[in-house]
Design a protein around this motif. Structure first.
Motif, PDB file in Angstrom:
ATOM      1  N   TYR A 240      10.086  -0.101   7.459  1.00 54.56           N
ATOM      2  CA  TYR A 240      10.608   0.520   8.908  1.00 54.56           C
ATOM      3  C   TYR A 240      10.089   1.900   8.501  1.00 54.56           C
ATOM      4  O   TYR A 240       9.780   3.017   8.351  1.00 54.56           O
ATOM      5  CB  TYR A 240      11.821   0.704   8.857  1.00 54.56           C
ATOM      6  N   ALA A 241       9.091   2.467   9.558  1.00 56.98           N
ATOM      7  CA  ALA A 241       8.598   3.482   9.888  1.00 56.98           C
ATOM      8  C   ALA A 241       8.444   4.141  11.190  1.00 56.98           C
ATOM      9  O   ALA A 241       8.718   3.651  12.539  1.00 56.98           O
ATOM     10  CB  ALA A 241       6.671   3.228  10.017  1.00 56.98           C
ATOM     11  N   HIS A 242       9.245   5.286  10.910  1.00 60.95           N
ATOM     12  CA  HIS A 242       9.381   6.585  12.174  1.00 60.95           C
ATOM     13  C   HIS A 242       8.248   7.030  11.770  1.00 60.95           C
ATOM     14  O   HIS A 242       8.035   8.092  11.222  1.00 60.95           O
ATOM     15  CB  HIS A 242      10.774   6.713  12.323  1.00 60.95           C
TER      16      HIS A 242
ATOM     17  N   VAL B 289       5.181   7.572  11.735  1.00 62.89           N
ATOM     18  CA  VAL B 289       4.004   7.420  10.483  1.00 62.89           C
ATOM     19  C   VAL B 289       2.753   7.148  10.696  1.00 62.89           C
ATOM     20  O   VAL B 289       2.056   6.681  12.059  1.00 62.89           O
ATOM     21  CB  VAL B 289       4.608   5.707  10.217  1.00 62.89           C
TER      22      VAL B 289
ATOM     23  N   VAL C 131       3.379  -3.034   8.577  1.00 63.51           N
ATOM     24  CA  VAL C 131       4.600  -2.704   8.854  1.00 63.51           C
ATOM     25  C   VAL C 131       5.564  -3.475   9.561  1.00 63.51           C
ATOM     26  O   VAL C 131       5.092  -4.047  10.358  1.00 63.51           O
ATOM     27  CB  VAL C 131       4.862  -1.302  10.012  1.00 63.51           C
TER      28      VAL C 131
ATOM     29  N   HIS D 252       8.774  -2.564  10.976  1.00 60.47           N
ATOM     30  CA  HIS D 252       9.662  -1.921  12.273  1.00 60.47           C
ATOM     31  C   HIS D 252       8.647  -1.197  12.812  1.00 60.47           C
ATOM     32  O   HIS D 252       9.254   0.516  11.411  1.00 60.47           O
ATOM     33  CB  HIS D 252      11.050  -2.787  12.056  1.00 60.47           C
ATOM     34  N   ALA D 253       8.485  -0.192  13.508  1.00 56.99           N
ATOM     35  CA  ALA D 253       7.108   0.315  13.745  1.00 56.99           C
ATOM     36  C   ALA D 253       8.481   0.708  14.912  1.00 56.99           C
ATOM     37  O   ALA D 253       9.010   0.504  16.110  1.00 56.99           O
ATOM     38  CB  ALA D 253       6.071   0.863  14.263  1.00 56.99           C
TER      39      ALA D 253
ATOM     40  N   GLY E 261       3.356   6.559  15.886  1.00 54.02           N
ATOM     41  CA  GLY E 261       2.710   5.832  14.715  1.00 54.02           C
ATOM     42  C   GLY E 261       1.181   5.616  14.901  1.00 54.02           C
ATOM     43  O   GLY E 261       0.896   5.463  16.734  1.00 54.02           O
TER      44      GLY E 261
ATOM     45  N   PHE F 225      -1.787   4.450  13.409  1.00 54.77           N
ATOM     46  CA  PHE F 225      -2.972   2.824  12.888  1.00 54.77           C
ATOM     47  C   PHE F 225      -4.496   3.183  13.031  1.00 54.77           C
ATOM     48  O   PHE F 225      -4.874   2.698  14.439  1.00 54.77           O
ATOM     49  CB  PHE F 225      -2.095   1.659  13.156  1.00 54.77           C
TER      50      PHE F 225
ATOM     51  N   ILE G  38       1.941  -5.044  13.014  1.00 58.26           N
ATOM     52  CA  ILE G  38       3.321  -4.218  12.596  1.00 58.26           C
ATOM     53  C   ILE G  38       3.681  -6.121  13.482  1.00 58.26           C
ATOM     54  O   ILE G  38       3.613  -6.799  14.403  1.00 58.26           O
ATOM     55  CB  ILE G  38       3.353  -3.401  13.993  1.00 58.26           C
TER      56      ILE G  38
ATOM     57  N   LYS H   2       7.545  -3.743  17.622  1.00 58.16           N
ATOM     58  CA  LYS H   2       7.726  -2.227  18.387  1.00 58.16           C
ATOM     59  C   LYS H   2       8.868  -1.890  18.798  1.00 58.16           C
ATOM     60  O   LYS H   2       9.225  -2.247  19.780  1.00 58.16           O
ATOM     61  CB  LYS H   2       6.506  -1.608  18.671  1.00 58.16           C
TER      62      LYS H   2
END
Length: 198
Positions: A134-136, A138, A161, A163-164, A168, A170, A195, A198
């Motif tokens: 899980y990336a918030h 990021v 990832v 769940h973004a 984010g 990338f 991902i 999203k």
């Protein structure tokens, strides 16, 4: 001889992990930049994050190649709410032997918020997310994710990832490896080479 010298296989210093040892001696609460070189020090990073240290505003630079030898290591815990919020600079090094066993909450980093992860190669086997679950907000850049993944149940999976959320970034990401979906996989499984959702 000349031929013997140049035909000899190259050696690359690698630190191996036994699955239990950890070393937090590199950390103190006053500095904002740290270097970790060994597998035990990487496990120490996981231990510090699990104790509530988010590393917000701090930078960790990896200075050695690490082989986790198939032992599961997660740098944060989504279920427990422990978060990594700093910068992890792989410095062109490789973490190999990574293995995830959870179809859902998994990844080298399970939960990041406002973090930057860069210049890292991750190799191994996955069952869910690869680099991050899980990336918030990021930033992930200059990373290579080389995983053989087996997706056998419902959930959200992504090589980089799972769940973004939030905003984010990338950049310059390479994904390699294989993905095997077993017959038990449900119709609402999400998977992405970068991902999952999203």
């Amino acid at each position: 001889s000349f031929d013997d010298q140049y035909d000899a296989p190259a050696t690359y210093p690698i630190s191996f992990w036994d699955g239990t040892s950890s070393d937090t001696s590199w950390f103190n609460e006053t500095d904002s930049t740290f270097e970790i070189e060994t597998a035990d020090e990487l496990a120490g990073l996981a231990e510090l994050i699990d104790s509530g240290e988010s590393f917000d505003g701090k930078t960790i630079t990896l200075t050695g190649n690490i082989d986790l030898k198939g032992h599961t290591l997660n740098l944060s815990d989504f279920n427990e709410g422990t978060i990594f919020g700093g910068t992890f600079d792989g410095n062109g090094k490789t973490i190999s032997g990574f293995k995830s066993t959870n179809n859902y909450y998994d990844g080298l980093f399970e939960y990041v918020d406002g973090a930057t992860i860069k210049n890292l190669t991750l190799k191994g086997e996955g069952a869910g997310a690869g680099l991050i679950f899980y990336a918030h907000d990021v930033t992930v850049e200059n990373c290579t994710i080389d995983l053989d993944q087996t997706i056998s149940g419902s959930g959200i999976s992504g090589a980089v990832v799972g769940h973004a959320a939030g905003n984010g970034t990338f950049k310059n990401i390479t994904t390699k490896g294989t993905v095997n979906f077993t017959r038990e996989t449900s119709s609402y499984t999400n998977f992405g080479s970068i991902i999952g959702q999203k």
